[in-house]
Write a protein that holds these residues in place. Sequence first.
Motif, PDB file in Angstrom:
ATOM      1  N   VAL A 174       0.837  -1.207   0.000  1.00  0.00           N
ATOM      2  CA  VAL A 174       0.000   0.000   0.000  1.00  0.00           C
ATOM      3  C   VAL A 174       0.871   1.256   0.000  1.00  0.00           C
ATOM      4  O   VAL A 174       0.646   2.192  -0.788  1.00  0.00           O
ATOM      5  CB  VAL A 174      -0.942  -0.003   1.216  1.00  0.00           C
ATOM      6  N   LEU A 175       1.889   1.291   0.851  1.00  0.00           N
ATOM      7  CA  LEU A 175       2.736   2.477   0.969  1.00  0.00           C
ATOM      8  C   LEU A 175       3.524   2.727  -0.315  1.00  0.00           C
ATOM      9  O   LEU A 175       3.621   3.863  -0.794  1.00  0.00           O
ATOM     10  CB  LEU A 175       3.683   2.325   2.150  1.00  0.00           C
TER      11      LEU A 175
ATOM     12  N   ASP B  64       3.216   5.898  -2.986  1.00  0.00           N
ATOM     13  CA  ASP B  64       4.370   6.728  -3.340  1.00  0.00           C
ATOM     14  C   ASP B  64       4.568   6.813  -4.850  1.00  0.00           C
ATOM     15  O   ASP B  64       4.875   7.884  -5.396  1.00  0.00           O
ATOM     16  CB  ASP B  64       5.639   6.164  -2.689  1.00  0.00           C
ATOM     17  N   LEU B  65       4.407   5.710  -5.537  1.00  0.00           N
ATOM     18  CA  LEU B  65       4.602   5.712  -6.989  1.00  0.00           C
ATOM     19  C   LEU B  65       3.539   6.551  -7.691  1.00  0.00           C
ATOM     20  O   LEU B  65       3.830   7.250  -8.670  1.00  0.00           O
ATOM     21  CB  LEU B  65       4.586   4.275  -7.518  1.00  0.00           C
TER      22      LEU B  65
ATOM     23  N   SER C  38      11.242   7.679  -1.021  1.00  0.00           N
ATOM     24  CA  SER C  38      10.385   7.155   0.040  1.00  0.00           C
ATOM     25  C   SER C  38       9.969   5.712  -0.262  1.00  0.00           C
ATOM     26  O   SER C  38      10.018   4.843   0.614  1.00  0.00           O
ATOM     27  CB  SER C  38       9.154   8.051   0.195  1.00  0.00           C
ATOM     28  N   ALA C  39       9.561   5.450  -1.506  1.00  0.00           N
ATOM     29  CA  ALA C  39       9.165   4.092  -1.884  1.00  0.00           C
ATOM     30  C   ALA C  39      10.319   3.109  -1.713  1.00  0.00           C
ATOM     31  O   ALA C  39      10.139   1.980  -1.236  1.00  0.00           O
ATOM     32  CB  ALA C  39       8.673   4.078  -3.331  1.00  0.00           C
ATOM     33  N   PHE C  40      11.527   3.531  -2.072  1.00  0.00           N
ATOM     34  CA  PHE C  40      12.699   2.664  -1.938  1.00  0.00           C
ATOM     35  C   PHE C  40      12.982   2.327  -0.469  1.00  0.00           C
ATOM     36  O   PHE C  40      13.277   1.180  -0.122  1.00  0.00           O
ATOM     37  CB  PHE C  40      13.913   3.350  -2.567  1.00  0.00           C
ATOM     38  N   LEU C  41      12.873   3.321   0.415  1.00  0.00           N
ATOM     39  CA  LEU C  41      13.135   3.093   1.830  1.00  0.00           C
ATOM     40  C   LEU C  41      12.069   2.197   2.459  1.00  0.00           C
ATOM     41  O   LEU C  41      12.383   1.326   3.276  1.00  0.00           O
ATOM     42  CB  LEU C  41      13.202   4.437   2.565  1.00  0.00           C
ATOM     43  N   VAL C  42      10.808   2.391   2.093  1.00  0.00           N
ATOM     44  CA  VAL C  42       9.747   1.535   2.606  1.00  0.00           C
ATOM     45  C   VAL C  42       9.952   0.099   2.151  1.00  0.00           C
ATOM     46  O   VAL C  42       9.728  -0.857   2.909  1.00  0.00           O
ATOM     47  CB  VAL C  42       8.369   2.049   2.142  1.00  0.00           C
ATOM     48  N   PHE C  43      10.412  -0.075   0.915  1.00  0.00           N
ATOM     49  CA  PHE C  43      10.642  -1.423   0.379  1.00  0.00           C
ATOM     50  C   PHE C  43      11.625  -2.211   1.245  1.00  0.00           C
ATOM     51  O   PHE C  43      11.472  -3.423   1.436  1.00  0.00           O
ATOM     52  CB  PHE C  43      11.162  -1.322  -1.057  1.00  0.00           C
ATOM     53  N   GLY C  44      12.623  -1.535   1.795  1.00  0.00           N
ATOM     54  CA  GLY C  44      13.626  -2.218   2.603  1.00  0.00           C
ATOM     55  C   GLY C  44      13.286  -2.348   4.072  1.00  0.00           C
ATOM     56  O   GLY C  44      14.067  -2.915   4.841  1.00  0.00           O
TER      57      GLY C  44
END
Length: 405
Positions: A77-78, A82-83, A178-184
């Motif tokens: 969802v997050l 972001d995308l 932000s999307a990259f950081l949430v992914f990790g």
Amino acid sequence: MLAILRNPTYARLFSAQLVALLGTGLLTIALGLIAYDIAGGDAGRVLGIALTIKMLAYVGLGPFLTAAVANLPRKTVLIAADLVRAAAALCLPFIETVWQIYLLVFLLQAASATFTPTFQAIIPQIFDDEGEYTRALSLSRLAYDIENLISPVLAGLLLLVVTYSTLFVGTTLGFLASAFLVFGANLPEAVVTQQRRFIDRVTHGSRIYLATPRLRGLLALNMAVSSVGAVMIVNTVVIVRVAYGGGDTKFAMALAAAGGGSMLSALVLPRVLDQLSDRRVMLTGATVSAGLLMLAGLWVLAVGWPVWVVFLLLWFALGAGNSAIQTPTGRLLRRSAEDVDRPALFAAQFALSHACWLLAYPAAGILGAEIGQAATMVLLAFVALSSVLLARRLWVSPPLAPDRV
């Protein structure tokens, strides 16, 4: 406070929040400038309507979107939100008319109406200790203040070498980061104990919210925050350019002053909240903000605009007062529901608080254009002071013990 960042999950989420907010800060400044270019002295009205559309997306879509994604993985969802925000922001440099501003703002904020309540509901699950959670809330609030402080400086530096349309690229990069950081991040799973009908999921948080006295008081304080904040967000660009003859740099300075006050407030609040009740701190902050805005408006009507330094100090104090209301909000929500109900309750706070902004934004923009900035300040300060009095009646302090909620 920074010791909270030793928690790797919160550290990633905080970093994601910060970079997205920095991008959003550039977006806010660029929108104000493009609105002035398109509409001239009517920029306050255009920006007020754009922000009203933003609030309509939050209020009208927020609870429905939160209910729709309730059973989906939070990370999905997050990242998806972001995308979508990044794609919408990337289109903003190409706008040429007012209606295009309105359309893209709606799409961008619909995604934010999904992201923010989901993000906020995760944080209470990360920290069991209320002291740690309070510091996490303060640091999260500080992220907004860093955005208010750094984004104008960054925007000012960029505007020396590029046009404001380039600022939207920074917004896009912030959402992608932000999307990259949430992914990790290793996010806790949502707590689901029972299935509810969709319409029940939509209204569940609001029913809890409106049945809780301290949250009814919080709703009144949300109105005070929005009344004061709308003047700063919507009308600063007009005040700076018309009353002070300033350009982009002075506009950025005014926003930075408000951000600096909010930042100072967020830094000292954890220690203050160890000694004083949430109720006392929040009501004091609201009274200070509303009272100062009233005095400032009356002063301008009687004497004229103060010198530039005094204006910056006023915006600094208003930012500090509003932060004293907003920072402890998560503590009240956490105490008012179990884990399973918190996403719905945070979504209700998101929608109801933005309903207040939905009223305040167009009021600030339209009244500022029709009756002048000083009279608008007085009227919205009156609304804020009335809201503080209502909050005192709705949120009653226990008679025999300090009110820790």
